[in-house]
Write a protein that holds these residues in place. Structure first.
Motif, mmCIF file in Angstrom:
data_model
loop_
_atom_site.group_PDB
_atom_site.id
_atom_site.type_symbol
_atom_site.label_atom_id
_atom_site.label_comp_id
_atom_site.label_asym_id
_atom_site.label_seq_id
_atom_site.Cartn_x
_atom_site.Cartn_y
_atom_site.Cartn_z
ATOM 1 N N ASN A 1 0.834 -1.201 0.000
ATOM 2 C CA ASN A 1 0.000 0.000 0.000
ATOM 3 C C ASN A 1 0.871 1.254 0.000
ATOM 4 O OD1 ASN A 1 -2.352 -1.416 0.016
ATOM 5 N ND2 ASN A 1 -2.963 -0.875 2.098
ATOM 6 N N HIS A 2 0.469 2.235 -0.767
ATOM 7 C CA HIS A 2 1.113 3.554 -0.838
ATOM 8 C C HIS A 2 2.430 3.545 -1.607
ATOM 9 C CE1 HIS A 2 -1.822 4.706 2.146
ATOM 10 N NE2 HIS A 2 -1.316 3.859 3.034
ATOM 11 N N LEU A 3 2.869 2.388 -2.098
ATOM 12 C CA LEU A 3 4.141 2.338 -2.811
ATOM 13 C C LEU A 3 3.922 2.441 -4.314
ATOM 14 C CD1 LEU A 3 6.008 -0.547 -0.938
ATOM 15 C CD2 LEU A 3 6.100 1.902 -0.482
ATOM 16 N N ASP A 4 4.820 3.169 -4.994
ATOM 17 C CA ASP A 4 4.754 3.199 -6.451
ATOM 18 C C ASP A 4 5.280 1.868 -6.994
ATOM 19 O OD1 ASP A 4 7.571 3.311 -6.416
ATOM 20 O OD2 ASP A 4 7.590 5.496 -6.555
ATOM 21 N N VAL A 5 5.183 1.707 -8.316
ATOM 22 C CA VAL A 5 5.476 0.409 -8.920
ATOM 23 C C VAL A 5 6.903 -0.034 -8.630
ATOM 24 C CG1 VAL A 5 5.730 -0.840 -11.100
ATOM 25 C CG2 VAL A 5 3.752 0.653 -10.730
ATOM 26 N N ARG A 6 7.858 0.881 -8.780
ATOM 27 C CA ARG A 6 9.257 0.509 -8.549
ATOM 28 C C ARG A 6 9.459 0.018 -7.127
ATOM 29 N NH1 ARG A 6 14.326 4.708 -7.965
ATOM 30 N NH2 ARG A 6 15.726 3.222 -6.945
ATOM 31 N N HIS A 7 8.910 0.730 -6.155
ATOM 32 C CA HIS A 7 9.134 0.348 -4.765
ATOM 33 C C HIS A 7 8.326 -0.888 -4.374
ATOM 34 C CE1 HIS A 7 10.704 4.600 -4.376
ATOM 35 N NE2 HIS A 7 11.684 3.846 -3.943
ATOM 36 N N GLN A 8 7.200 -1.129 -5.054
ATOM 37 C CA GLN A 8 6.496 -2.398 -4.849
ATOM 38 C C GLN A 8 7.383 -3.565 -5.276
ATOM 39 O OE1 GLN A 8 2.510 -2.750 -6.421
ATOM 40 N NE2 GLN A 8 2.067 -0.599 -5.998
ATOM 41 N N VAL A 9 7.973 -3.448 -6.463
ATOM 42 C CA VAL A 9 8.838 -4.511 -6.975
ATOM 43 C C VAL A 9 10.029 -4.710 -6.044
ATOM 44 C CG1 VAL A 9 10.378 -5.171 -8.877
ATOM 45 C CG2 VAL A 9 8.116 -4.202 -9.366
ATOM 46 N N GLU A 10 10.628 -3.602 -5.579
ATOM 47 C CA GLU A 10 11.786 -3.705 -4.699
ATOM 48 C C GLU A 10 11.414 -4.345 -3.365
ATOM 49 O OE1 GLU A 10 13.383 0.218 -4.416
ATOM 50 O OE2 GLU A 10 14.446 0.079 -6.339
ATOM 51 N N LEU A 11 10.237 -3.982 -2.833
ATOM 52 C CA LEU A 11 9.814 -4.559 -1.554
ATOM 53 C C LEU A 11 9.605 -6.060 -1.682
ATOM 54 C CD1 LEU A 11 7.409 -3.212 1.080
ATOM 55 C CD2 LEU A 11 6.983 -5.476 0.137
ATOM 56 N N LEU A 12 8.938 -6.486 -2.758
ATOM 57 C CA LEU A 12 8.695 -7.915 -2.936
ATOM 58 C C LEU A 12 10.013 -8.669 -3.118
ATOM 59 C CD1 LEU A 12 5.547 -7.744 -5.230
ATOM 60 C CD2 LEU A 12 5.628 -8.206 -2.783
ATOM 61 N N ALA A 13 10.952 -8.068 -3.838
ATOM 62 C CA ALA A 13 12.270 -8.703 -3.984
ATOM 63 C C ALA A 13 12.984 -8.785 -2.637
ATOM 64 C CB ALA A 13 13.109 -7.914 -4.987
ATOM 65 N N LEU A 14 12.826 -7.752 -1.808
ATOM 66 C CA LEU A 14 13.430 -7.749 -0.482
ATOM 67 C C LEU A 14 12.862 -8.869 0.373
ATOM 68 C CD1 LEU A 14 15.195 -6.438 1.716
ATOM 69 C CD2 LEU A 14 13.295 -4.880 2.185
ATOM 70 N N LEU A 15 11.546 -9.055 0.328
ATOM 71 C CA LEU A 15 10.926 -10.139 1.086
ATOM 72 C C LEU A 15 11.474 -11.492 0.639
ATOM 73 C CD1 LEU A 15 7.152 -9.119 1.335
ATOM 74 C CD2 LEU A 15 8.990 -8.753 2.996
ATOM 75 N N ARG A 16 11.622 -11.654 -0.662
ATOM 76 C CA ARG A 16 12.167 -12.904 -1.186
ATOM 77 C C ARG A 16 13.580 -13.152 -0.654
ATOM 78 N NH1 ARG A 16 10.042 -17.050 -2.195
ATOM 79 N NH2 ARG A 16 8.611 -17.324 -3.897
#
Length: 262
Positions: A167-182
């Motif tokens: 929530n509240h994240l733009d596309v780039r930061h969504q992708v980065e967050l999901l990669a971080l979780l991985r």
């Protein structure tokens, strides 16, 4: 560590919102909760990070009832990023992230070198190092989200519990967050509205509908056109993502599941 939700029931004002839910978050895997609004996802997560007391059932951490642990001990094992972000902290970004070290500190104890290293590393992981001296209250919604994620990482938990973290994240930061979780390789329990994000990042999905788990399995097993129609009320095709090979949901935006396109 493993999280098991055992026959969980949650009620508000006498109304049952979660009814007999059983689910597993396996060690080192990302387990997703998906479902329509009001399906019980957040209520389940709130019981896992002990914000809610269940009406019945248990949440087990490697077989131990989390409710039996002292708060500080539980916080060393389970860190949460809830949807409710709290008030505007009149603290710097770094001070907010350093709050994640609280479960490891005695009363009035100051930071040590290990704390400072962990906080700096958490800020770097979410791309917020240069914001460390800024006031948290002056940040945008997306920036605050990244700082609060850094706080959970600074807690150095065995289990991450994340309620709609994109929530509240733009596309780039969504992708980065999901990669971080991985990249964390921690036991992670996460609720996501974005079904394609869930398909790409989760090892296992539990689908909630009207407070019950109606399907569990890998994204490929769970995300079928039939389930999407029955649970979410949408027409969709599930194809292979051309870049990653993950399931990719192509929604029919011209009609709902009960309508026939013209």
């Amino acid at each position: 560590m493993r999280i098991e939700v055992d026959d969980l029931r949650v009620a508000y004002d006498g109304r049952t919102v979660v009814a007999g839910v059983n689910l597993l978050a396996a060690p080192g895997e990302i387990t997703g909760l998906i479902g329509p609004n009001g399906s019980g996802k957040s209520s389940v997560l709130r019981t896992v990070y002990r914000h809610l007391r269940p009406a019945a059932g248990r949440v087990l951490l490697d077989g131990t009832d989390l409710a039996a642990l002292a708060p500080a001990r539980a916080a060393r094992h389970v860190a949460a990023l809830p949807q409710e972000r709290g008030g505007d902290f009149e603290l710097t970004v770094r001070e907010v992230v350093a709050m994640g070290r609280t479960p490891y500190k005695r009363a009035f104890a100051g930071e040590d070198e290990k704390d400072r290293w962990i906080v700096a590393d958490a800020l770097e992981r979410v791309g917020m190092t240069r914001y460390g001296g800024r006031r948290f209250s002056a940040l945008s919604g997306g920036e605050r989200q990244r700082v609060l994620l850094a706080r959970t990482l600074a807690q150095d938990p065995d289990v991450l519990v994340l309620d709609e973290p994109t929530n509240h994240l733009d596309v780039r930061h969504q992708v980065e967050l999901l990669a971080l979780l991985r990249a964390q390789h921690r036991t992670t329990l996460v609720s996501l509205h974005d079904l394609n994000a869930a398909a790409s990042v989760c090892d296992r999905l539990h689908v909630l509908h009207a407070g019950e788990v109606v399907a569990s399995g890998s994204p490929l097993e769970v995300l079928t056109p039939h389930l999407l129609a029955e649970v979410f009320g949408v027409r969709a095709a599930v194809i292979e993502h051309p870049l990653t090979g993950d399931p990719l949901i192509a929604f029919d935006h011209t009609a709902t599941a009960t309508e026939t396109p013209s």
